[in-house]
Design a protein around this motif. Structure first.
Motif, PDB file in Angstrom:
ATOM      1  N   GLU A 387       0.823  -1.205   0.000  1.00  0.00           N
ATOM      2  CA  GLU A 387       0.000   0.000   0.000  1.00  0.00           C
ATOM      3  C   GLU A 387       0.858   1.256   0.000  1.00  0.00           C
ATOM      4  OE1 GLU A 387      -2.565  -0.285   3.343  1.00  0.00           O
ATOM      5  OE2 GLU A 387      -3.892  -1.775   2.423  1.00  0.00           O
ATOM      6  N   GLU A 388       1.937   1.243   0.784  1.00  0.00           N
ATOM      7  CA  GLU A 388       2.803   2.417   0.825  1.00  0.00           C
ATOM      8  C   GLU A 388       3.495   2.641  -0.511  1.00  0.00           C
ATOM      9  OE1 GLU A 388       5.443   1.960   4.116  1.00  0.00           O
ATOM     10  OE2 GLU A 388       4.025   2.856   5.533  1.00  0.00           O
ATOM     11  N   GLN A 391       0.945   4.162  -2.756  1.00  0.00           N
ATOM     12  CA  GLN A 391       0.644   5.541  -2.372  1.00  0.00           C
ATOM     13  C   GLN A 391       1.783   6.476  -2.755  1.00  0.00           C
ATOM     14  OE1 GLN A 391      -2.343   5.846  -1.375  1.00  0.00           O
ATOM     15  NE2 GLN A 391      -2.466   7.989  -0.844  1.00  0.00           N
ATOM     16  N   ARG A 394       1.497   7.262  -6.329  1.00  0.00           N
ATOM     17  CA  ARG A 394       0.435   8.242  -6.580  1.00  0.00           C
ATOM     18  C   ARG A 394       0.925   9.656  -6.282  1.00  0.00           C
ATOM     19  NH1 ARG A 394      -5.138   5.596  -4.045  1.00  0.00           N
ATOM     20  NH2 ARG A 394      -5.199   3.733  -5.371  1.00  0.00           N
ATOM     21  N   THR A 395       1.667   9.816  -5.177  1.00  0.00           N
ATOM     22  CA  THR A 395       2.181  11.138  -4.830  1.00  0.00           C
ATOM     23  C   THR A 395       3.124  11.656  -5.910  1.00  0.00           C
ATOM     24  OG1 THR A 395       2.068  10.515  -2.485  1.00  0.00           O
ATOM     25  CG2 THR A 395       3.331  12.482  -3.033  1.00  0.00           C
ATOM     26  N   TYR A 437      -3.062  16.065   3.526  1.00  0.00           N
ATOM     27  CA  TYR A 437      -2.332  14.902   3.013  1.00  0.00           C
ATOM     28  C   TYR A 437      -0.846  15.216   3.093  1.00  0.00           C
ATOM     29  CZ  TYR A 437      -0.682  11.313  -0.288  1.00  0.00           C
ATOM     30  OH  TYR A 437      -0.017  10.256  -0.883  1.00  0.00           O
ATOM     31  N   HIS A 440       2.697  10.858   2.456  1.00  0.00           N
ATOM     32  CA  HIS A 440       2.027   9.840   1.625  1.00  0.00           C
ATOM     33  C   HIS A 440       0.751   9.284   2.257  1.00  0.00           C
ATOM     34  CE1 HIS A 440       5.585   9.908  -0.894  1.00  0.00           C
ATOM     35  NE2 HIS A 440       6.338   9.544   0.122  1.00  0.00           N
ATOM     36  N   GLN A 441       0.139  10.026   3.171  1.00  0.00           N
ATOM     37  CA  GLN A 441      -1.099   9.544   3.777  1.00  0.00           C
ATOM     38  C   GLN A 441      -1.910  10.706   4.338  1.00  0.00           C
ATOM     39  OE1 GLN A 441      -0.184   6.944   7.061  1.00  0.00           O
ATOM     40  NE2 GLN A 441       1.405   8.287   7.851  1.00  0.00           N
ATOM     41  N   LEU A 558      -5.184   9.728  -6.627  1.00  0.00           N
ATOM     42  CA  LEU A 558      -4.852  10.443  -5.398  1.00  0.00           C
ATOM     43  C   LEU A 558      -5.737  11.679  -5.237  1.00  0.00           C
ATOM     44  CD1 LEU A 558      -3.179  10.847  -2.898  1.00  0.00           C
ATOM     45  CD2 LEU A 558      -1.403  11.932  -4.277  1.00  0.00           C
ATOM     46  N   GLN A 561      -9.008  10.497  -4.026  1.00  0.00           N
ATOM     47  CA  GLN A 561      -8.928  10.070  -2.631  1.00  0.00           C
ATOM     48  C   GLN A 561      -8.998  11.270  -1.691  1.00  0.00           C
ATOM     49  OE1 GLN A 561      -5.271   8.011  -1.663  1.00  0.00           O
ATOM     50  NE2 GLN A 561      -5.553   8.315   0.536  1.00  0.00           N
TER      51      GLN A 561
END
Length: 640
Positions: A387-388, A391, A394-395, A437, A440-441, A558, A561
């Motif tokens: 997942e990281e 993510q 996406r960033t 955000y 990365h989260q 992203l 999200q």
């Protein structure tokens, strides 16, 4: 500085030139331990990087290494140093609560069926999260809410204990549906005597404490006694209890009569991240497991083991034990995936008053438990890394789409995005949200809501102007005075996402220009043709052409999200605000000491303001965060 340190046990703290706490450590010998950081060459290592920042040292001498461990743990949890392994799971563990009965067996008339059943004579079983007290018995902690609710359902099936609130109990005139499906003995209408109900409560508590066979034997004796008294209907009910309990015990594949209370803890470390999987066995029953993911794994493991004698798994495990069991009482037995310092076990024993033993190479059933926990830890860690990685991709994709210079991993991690959305119902109860955000989260602790007032109902651009002015007005003035993009720990985001098209972006641009802020940070998310998901376009306040990202773009995923999270946060806030106006919950807002969280707990527990008003002081005080004094204040305010 180091030469003057005592050769005694204690805790040391390293600070940088700005006074920021870098690291907290414990030592059996302060002088020997601290000097080891400076006597060796650590060039190019994590230890060397941290040592180069040290500008000040503070120490605290304690009586024993056990005391040093406890103080170190408390400082790490409260101060959160940059280079310590941190477990940031602040969620409290849930418990199963069984109330205490005020019924006395030898009191006058105790054997008679009461004309109006008293809820205080029939203890309630319930889900509970918060500080425990002496007004009830508590079983747990449980790894999650699902485990508690499953156990409550089990107790309902076997022992038929009530789960309703006292206010509901006091107003019932006929049995509820739970009685019809044989999940409650209907004490609210006097269908069971206090004595028989007390026997069921004792049996349920014995079962929760792992004395299953004793409960079965007691039920068997009770059934035979009732049959001997020719009370065949009551004997049949006890027979059904025995059958239900037997089926439950057969379904408990993890049941153990030797190990009543055990925690099984496994650690997986890979890719600079770690997962600690905690499985709980209480009363011989496996309740489930819970995974936690600490921060600063590589830095913390290296600095805690300056001599290089222990593995990263061991250091992560020791950090978990020290931080976890300062809040949660440890069981007598720990089954661990790696050996830990004996002094740590002694510290846990000293703090809890219960002798804590650890097993590192278990056999038979314990070995199966540990293998299962280890497998779960590795699976959870693999999922996290996947997942990281997704993510981070996406960033990077969004940074490229926006033309930002953030190529390095460090710059990408520092990329900060703040997103805004407006929510209302035909102009009623307008609420704005700001979500963040970073790293990365999403960062829920930094979310903010803004109640919008003084505008024409339904004017979204005006609402956007107001919330941006409130969000950045003061910060812009401070930045203008001192210069730069950061002041006092607060900084402007790299990107400000506006959920809306040209009108909202124009309103945002006007605010930024009036504050002297860079309008290049403003990006609108405009719905595409037919307002279909996946056809959104990015609108730039500085005049750049619109960008239509492909539906399968990582950057668009992203954006969606972050925008959806801003919409969710604004919508829930708007609904809560609207409900307060329509249901009169504002009466609670006027009571000093009742904030949003306490108000939400009260409304959820009693089903609305009317339920809160009808509750007794004792029932109000049983809600998490409500003290006796505050309960009395609420009771006076709503009944005055």
């Amino acid at each position: 500085m180091v030469a003057a340190l005592p050769t005694l046990p204690g805790v040391y703290r390293f600070f940088d030139a700005d006074g920021q706490l870098l690291y907290v450590g414990k030592a059996r010998d302060l002088k020997k331990r601290v000097s080891s950081y400076f006597q060796k060459t650590h060039d190019g290592t994590r230890i060397g990087h941290m040592v180069s920042k040290i500008a000040r040292l503070e120490t605290t001498v304690v009586r024993s290494e056990a005391e040093a461990l406890l103080l170190e743990s408390n400082l790490i949890k409260t101060q959160q140093p940059r280079y310590n392994i941190l477990f940031r799971d602040h969620k409290s563990y849930p418990y199963l609560r069984v109330g205490l009965s005020t019924w006395v067996a030898d009191a006058p008339g105790a054997g008679a069926m009461p004309g109006a059943p008293n809820p205080d004579h029939y203890p309630r079983v319930s889900y509970y999260r918060g500080a425990v007290d002496r007004r009830a018995r508590y079983f747990g902690p449980y790894p999650n809410a699902w485990a508690v609710k499953q156990t409550i359902e089990l107790l309902q099936k076997v022992f038929r204990l009530r789960t309703c609130e006292d206010t509901v109990f006091a107003h019932r005139t006929r049995p509820c549906l739970l009685h019809q499906i044989k999940r409650c003995s209907a004490p609210c209408v006097g269908a069971i005597s206090p004595a028989d109900y007390a026997a069921d409560v004792r049996a349920a508590c014995d079962f929760l404490e792992g004395r299953s066979q004793e409960v079965l034997q007691a039920l068997q004796a009770r059934m035979e006694a009732l049959a001997g008294q020719l009370a065949f209907e009551q004997a049949a009910e006890v027979r059904d209890q025995i059958g239900a309990l037997s089926r439950v015990l057969q379904q408990q594949a993890m049941e153990s009569h030797d190990d009543q209370d055990v925690d099984i803890i496994a650690v997986a470390v890979r890719g600079g991240r770690a997962c600690v999987n905690l499985a709980m066995v209480r009363g011989g029953r496996h309740l489930g497991d819970r995974a936690t993911f600490p921060a600063h794994v590589e830095d913390g493991a290296a600095l805690a083991d300056v001599d290089g004698a222990a593995s990263a798994e061991q250091r992560v495990l020791e950090a978990f034990l020290a931080q976890h069991y300062t809040d949660v009482p440890p069981p007598p037995l720990l089954v661990l995936g790696a050996p830990v310092d004996e002094a740590l076990l002694e510290a846990l024993t000293e703090q809890s008053g219960v002798r804590v033993r650890a097993v590192f190479h278990p056999r038979e059933q314990r070995r199966a438990w540990l293998e299962m926990a280890q497998t779960n830890a590795e699976l959870q860690l693999a999922r996290l890394l996947a997942e990281e990685g997704s993510q981070q991709a996406r960033t990077r994709a969004l940074a490229e789409a926006l033309g930002l210079e953030a190529a390095s991993p460090e710059a990408l991690a520092a990329l900060r995005i703040e997103a805004f959305d407006i929510s209302h119902t035909a102009g009623e109860a307008t609420m704005a949200s700001c979500v963040v955000y970073e790293q990365h989260q999403m960062q829920p602790r930094q979310y903010r809501r803004y109640a919008v007032e003084g505008i024409t109902p339904g004017d979204d651009p005006a609402a956007m102007r107001q919330v941006l002015q409130r969000r950045y007005g003061r910060l812009a003035g401070q930045l203008a005075e001192q210069g730069g993009d950061e002041v006092g720990g607060a900084r402007l985001p790299d990107v400000v996402l506006i959920d809306g098209g040209a009108a909202q972006v124009a309103a945002a641009r006007a605010v930024f220009e009036s504050l002297g802020l860079d309008i290049g940070r403003l990006v609108g998310v405009e719905k595409g043709q037919g307002r279909k998901v996946g056809l959104e376009e990015l609108v730039f306040a500085d005049g750049r052409p619109k960008v239509a990202l492909p539906p399968d773009s990582a950057a668009l995923l992203l954006v969606a999200q972050i925008r959806d999270e801003a919409h969710r946060f604004a919508l829930t806030g708007m609904r809560a605000r609207r409900a307060r106006v329509r249901t009169g919950a504002s009466r609670l807002e006027d009571i000093p000491g009742v904030g949003p969280k306490k108000r939400a707990r009260l409304l959820a527990r009693f089903g609305g303001v009317r339920g809160v008003a009808a509750a007794s002081v004792e029932e109000l005080a049983s809600v998490e965060g409500i003290s006796r004094a505050l309960a009395e204040a609420i009771h006076r305010a709503l009944r005055g």
